[in-house]
Design a protein around this motif. Structure first.
Motif, PDB file in Angstrom:
ATOM      1  N   ASN A   1       0.860  -1.184   0.000  1.00  0.00           N
ATOM      2  CA  ASN A   1       0.000   0.000   0.000  1.00  0.00           C
ATOM      3  C   ASN A   1       0.894   1.231   0.000  1.00  0.00           C
ATOM      4  OD1 ASN A   1      -2.202   1.672   0.114  1.00  0.00           O
ATOM      5  ND2 ASN A   1      -2.780   1.156   2.205  1.00  0.00           N
ATOM      6  N   PRO A   2       1.041   1.887  -1.131  1.00  0.00           N
ATOM      7  CA  PRO A   2       0.304   1.816  -2.380  1.00  0.00           C
ATOM      8  C   PRO A   2       0.526   0.496  -3.111  1.00  0.00           C
ATOM      9  CG  PRO A   2       1.661   3.808  -2.304  1.00  0.00           C
ATOM     10  CD  PRO A   2       2.000   2.994  -1.122  1.00  0.00           C
ATOM     11  N   SER A   3      -0.465   0.157  -3.929  1.00  0.00           N
ATOM     12  CA  SER A   3      -0.479  -1.122  -4.635  1.00  0.00           C
ATOM     13  C   SER A   3      -0.697  -0.895  -6.124  1.00  0.00           C
ATOM     14  CB  SER A   3      -1.621  -1.981  -4.084  1.00  0.00           C
ATOM     15  OG  SER A   3      -1.812  -3.126  -4.866  1.00  0.00           O
ATOM     16  N   ASN A   4      -0.314  -1.895  -6.921  1.00  0.00           N
ATOM     17  CA  ASN A   4      -0.623  -1.854  -8.353  1.00  0.00           C
ATOM     18  C   ASN A   4      -1.972  -2.521  -8.626  1.00  0.00           C
ATOM     19  OD1 ASN A   4      -0.135  -4.555  -8.048  1.00  0.00           O
ATOM     20  ND2 ASN A   4       1.552  -4.659  -9.507  1.00  0.00           N
ATOM     21  N   GLY A   5      -2.645  -2.972  -7.559  1.00  0.00           N
ATOM     22  CA  GLY A   5      -3.962  -3.583  -7.699  1.00  0.00           C
ATOM     23  C   GLY A   5      -4.041  -4.998  -7.170  1.00  0.00           C
ATOM     24  N   ASN A   6      -2.920  -5.611  -6.879  1.00  0.00           N
ATOM     25  CA  ASN A   6      -2.897  -6.954  -6.309  1.00  0.00           C
ATOM     26  C   ASN A   6      -2.488  -6.805  -4.846  1.00  0.00           C
ATOM     27  OD1 ASN A   6      -3.161  -9.680  -6.259  1.00  0.00           O
ATOM     28  ND2 ASN A   6      -1.293 -10.122  -7.396  1.00  0.00           N
ATOM     29  N   ILE A   7      -3.409  -7.076  -3.901  1.00  0.00           N
ATOM     30  CA  ILE A   7      -3.137  -6.828  -2.488  1.00  0.00           C
ATOM     31  C   ILE A   7      -3.229  -8.108  -1.662  1.00  0.00           C
ATOM     32  CG2 ILE A   7      -3.926  -4.435  -2.598  1.00  0.00           C
ATOM     33  CD1 ILE A   7      -6.506  -5.377  -1.139  1.00  0.00           C
ATOM     34  N   ASN A   8      -2.590  -8.060  -0.508  1.00  0.00           N
ATOM     35  CA  ASN A   8      -2.683  -9.123   0.491  1.00  0.00           C
ATOM     36  C   ASN A   8      -3.311  -8.550   1.753  1.00  0.00           C
ATOM     37  OD1 ASN A   8      -1.366 -11.501  -0.658  1.00  0.00           O
ATOM     38  ND2 ASN A   8       0.408 -10.151  -0.783  1.00  0.00           N
ATOM     39  N   LEU A   9      -4.340  -9.221   2.240  1.00  0.00           N
ATOM     40  CA  LEU A   9      -4.965  -8.859   3.512  1.00  0.00           C
ATOM     41  C   LEU A   9      -4.430  -9.793   4.576  1.00  0.00           C
ATOM     42  CD1 LEU A   9      -8.729  -8.609   2.498  1.00  0.00           C
ATOM     43  CD2 LEU A   9      -7.045  -6.773   2.572  1.00  0.00           C
ATOM     44  N   ASP A  10      -3.926  -9.248   5.654  1.00  0.00           N
ATOM     45  CA  ASP A  10      -3.496 -10.020   6.802  1.00  0.00           C
ATOM     46  C   ASP A  10      -4.496  -9.707   7.911  1.00  0.00           C
ATOM     47  OD1 ASP A  10      -2.014 -11.566   8.581  1.00  0.00           O
ATOM     48  OD2 ASP A  10      -0.591  -9.948   9.010  1.00  0.00           O
TER      49      ASP A  10
ATOM     50  N   ILE B   1      -6.062 -10.625  -2.933  1.00  0.00           N
ATOM     51  CA  ILE B   1      -7.217 -10.138  -3.683  1.00  0.00           C
ATOM     52  C   ILE B   1      -6.723  -9.324  -4.869  1.00  0.00           C
ATOM     53  CG2 ILE B   1      -9.291  -8.698  -3.614  1.00  0.00           C
ATOM     54  CD1 ILE B   1      -9.637  -9.492  -0.732  1.00  0.00           C
ATOM     55  N   ASN B   2      -7.271  -9.637  -6.037  1.00  0.00           N
ATOM     56  CA  ASN B   2      -6.898  -8.953  -7.267  1.00  0.00           C
ATOM     57  C   ASN B   2      -7.855  -7.792  -7.517  1.00  0.00           C
ATOM     58  OD1 ASN B   2      -6.594  -8.138  -9.962  1.00  0.00           O
ATOM     59  ND2 ASN B   2      -5.907 -10.162 -10.581  1.00  0.00           N
ATOM     60  N   LEU B   3      -7.316  -6.577  -7.469  1.00  0.00           N
ATOM     61  CA  LEU B   3      -8.092  -5.363  -7.731  1.00  0.00           C
ATOM     62  C   LEU B   3      -7.559  -4.644  -8.962  1.00  0.00           C
ATOM     63  CD1 LEU B   3      -8.387  -4.009  -4.068  1.00  0.00           C
ATOM     64  CD2 LEU B   3     -10.110  -5.263  -5.387  1.00  0.00           C
ATOM     65  N   GLU B   4      -6.974  -5.397  -9.880  1.00  0.00           N
ATOM     66  CA  GLU B   4      -6.358  -4.798 -11.054  1.00  0.00           C
ATOM     67  C   GLU B   4      -7.367  -4.111 -11.973  1.00  0.00           C
ATOM     68  OE1 GLU B   4      -3.833  -7.774 -12.786  1.00  0.00           O
ATOM     69  OE2 GLU B   4      -2.497  -7.767 -11.057  1.00  0.00           O
ATOM     70  N   SER B   5      -8.656  -4.391 -11.796  1.00  0.00           N
ATOM     71  CA  SER B   5      -9.686  -3.735 -12.614  1.00  0.00           C
ATOM     72  C   SER B   5      -9.931  -2.290 -12.171  1.00  0.00           C
ATOM     73  CB  SER B   5     -10.991  -4.519 -12.543  1.00  0.00           C
ATOM     74  OG  SER B   5     -11.488  -4.524 -11.215  1.00  0.00           O
ATOM     75  N   LEU B   6      -9.432  -1.908 -10.991  1.00  0.00           N
ATOM     76  CA  LEU B   6      -9.624  -0.549 -10.488  1.00  0.00           C
ATOM     77  C   LEU B   6      -8.538   0.376 -11.022  1.00  0.00           C
ATOM     78  CD1 LEU B   6     -10.540  -1.283  -6.765  1.00  0.00           C
ATOM     79  CD2 LEU B   6     -12.072  -0.928  -8.697  1.00  0.00           C
ATOM     80  N   SER B   7      -8.912   1.602 -11.329  1.00  0.00           N
ATOM     81  CA  SER B   7      -7.944   2.580 -11.831  1.00  0.00           C
ATOM     82  C   SER B   7      -7.162   3.186 -10.663  1.00  0.00           C
ATOM     83  CB  SER B   7      -8.665   3.666 -12.620  1.00  0.00           C
ATOM     84  OG  SER B   7      -9.597   4.329 -11.798  1.00  0.00           O
ATOM     85  N   SER B   8      -6.125   3.934 -10.994  1.00  0.00           N
ATOM     86  CA  SER B   8      -5.332   4.611  -9.969  1.00  0.00           C
ATOM     87  C   SER B   8      -6.218   5.529  -9.147  1.00  0.00           C
ATOM     88  CB  SER B   8      -4.227   5.439 -10.618  1.00  0.00           C
ATOM     89  OG  SER B   8      -3.306   4.605 -11.265  1.00  0.00           O
ATOM     90  N   GLY B   9      -5.965   5.592  -7.849  1.00  0.00           N
ATOM     91  CA  GLY B   9      -6.740   6.475  -6.991  1.00  0.00           C
ATOM     92  C   GLY B   9      -6.713   6.052  -5.544  1.00  0.00           C
TER      93      GLY B   9
ATOM     94  N   ILE C   1      -4.318   2.899  -1.555  1.00  0.00           N
ATOM     95  CA  ILE C   1      -3.950   3.707  -2.718  1.00  0.00           C
ATOM     96  C   ILE C   1      -3.512   2.763  -3.824  1.00  0.00           C
ATOM     97  CG2 ILE C   1      -2.347   5.436  -3.622  1.00  0.00           C
ATOM     98  CD1 ILE C   1      -2.214   6.554  -0.734  1.00  0.00           C
ATOM     99  N   ILE C   2      -4.083   2.968  -5.000  1.00  0.00           N
ATOM    100  CA  ILE C   2      -3.677   2.187  -6.174  1.00  0.00           C
ATOM    101  C   ILE C   2      -2.952   3.130  -7.120  1.00  0.00           C
ATOM    102  CG2 ILE C   2      -4.451   0.884  -8.190  1.00  0.00           C
ATOM    103  CD1 ILE C   2      -6.661  -0.287  -6.496  1.00  0.00           C
ATOM    104  N   GLU C   3      -1.730   2.753  -7.471  1.00  0.00           N
ATOM    105  CA  GLU C   3      -0.906   3.526  -8.396  1.00  0.00           C
ATOM    106  C   GLU C   3      -0.526   2.632  -9.552  1.00  0.00           C
ATOM    107  OE1 GLU C   3       2.420   4.866  -6.076  1.00  0.00           O
ATOM    108  OE2 GLU C   3       1.285   6.543  -5.234  1.00  0.00           O
ATOM    109  N   ARG C   4      -0.671   3.149 -10.746  1.00  0.00           N
ATOM    110  CA  ARG C   4      -0.290   2.396 -11.952  1.00  0.00           C
ATOM    111  C   ARG C   4       0.806   3.105 -12.685  1.00  0.00           C
ATOM    112  NH1 ARG C   4      -3.295  -1.786 -11.414  1.00  0.00           N
ATOM    113  NH2 ARG C   4      -5.468  -1.543 -11.009  1.00  0.00           N
TER     114      ARG C   4
END
Length: 171
Positions: free
Chosen positions: A93-102, A140-148, A168-171
């Motif tokens: 976090n920031p992420s490119n859209g692929n995150i891990n929840l612990d 969790i794959n959130l790659e469908s979400l745009s930067s923001g 935060i998602i940054e591409r």
């Protein structure tokens, strides 16, 4: 500027408490000791203790009450504040859209994962399934979400308890 009439009382819950049982499960600690409201330009967020489970104990609750101009626009949701669910980290976090929840689950729970954009619009929802008590890591794959900027919410559907974090998602 908001010009709300604070003399008007708005219900944040339709649940009742049996006051004859309050304190039986917590050494006579009662309701009313801790109440607070936090406000933003768009929301009133009251916190309070009540005994709606009628088990002799009290729990802490909060509501997110949206405000629209000079009027109260309805109760968005009420949730119990609890330590039964703990979102330890969201990475990267920031992420490119692929995150891990612990996260940690302290009681058996069916979990849901939500993502809201910066305006509060639901943009992603996933039923994560049933979890037993313990510590978990979920990709969790959130790659469908745009930067923001987004807000994630992990929620237990058993009692509505949830935890949230900024993402935060940054591409």
């Amino acid at each position: 500027m908001y010009n709300l009439d604070f003399n008007i009382q708005y219900a944040v819950s339709s649940q009742y408490s049996d006051f004859s049982q309050i304190g039986e499960g917590n050494e006579d600690f009662g309701i009313g000791e801790y109440n607070k409201t936090v406000t933003t330009g768009s929301y009133a967020i009251p916190f309070w203790a009540d005994g709606r489970k009628n088990n002799g104990d009290i729990n802490i609750y909060m509501a997110l009450v949206p405000l629209d101009g000079n009027t109260y626009s309805g109760n968005n949701f009420v949730s119990q504040i609890s330590d039964n669910l703990n979102l330890k980290s969201v990475s990267p976090n920031p992420s490119n859209g692929n995150i891990n929840l612990d996260f940690e689950v302290k009681q058996n729970s069916n979990l849901f994962f939500y993502v809201f954009d910066a305006n509060g619009k639901l943009v992603f929802k996933n039923n994560l399934g049933q979890y037993q008590q313990g510590n978990f890591n979920k990709n969790i794959n959130l790659e469908s979400l745009s930067s923001g900027v987004y807000f994630i919410k992990l929620q237990n559907d058993e009692d509505g308890v949830f935890v949230s974090k900024k993402l935060i998602i940054e591409r």
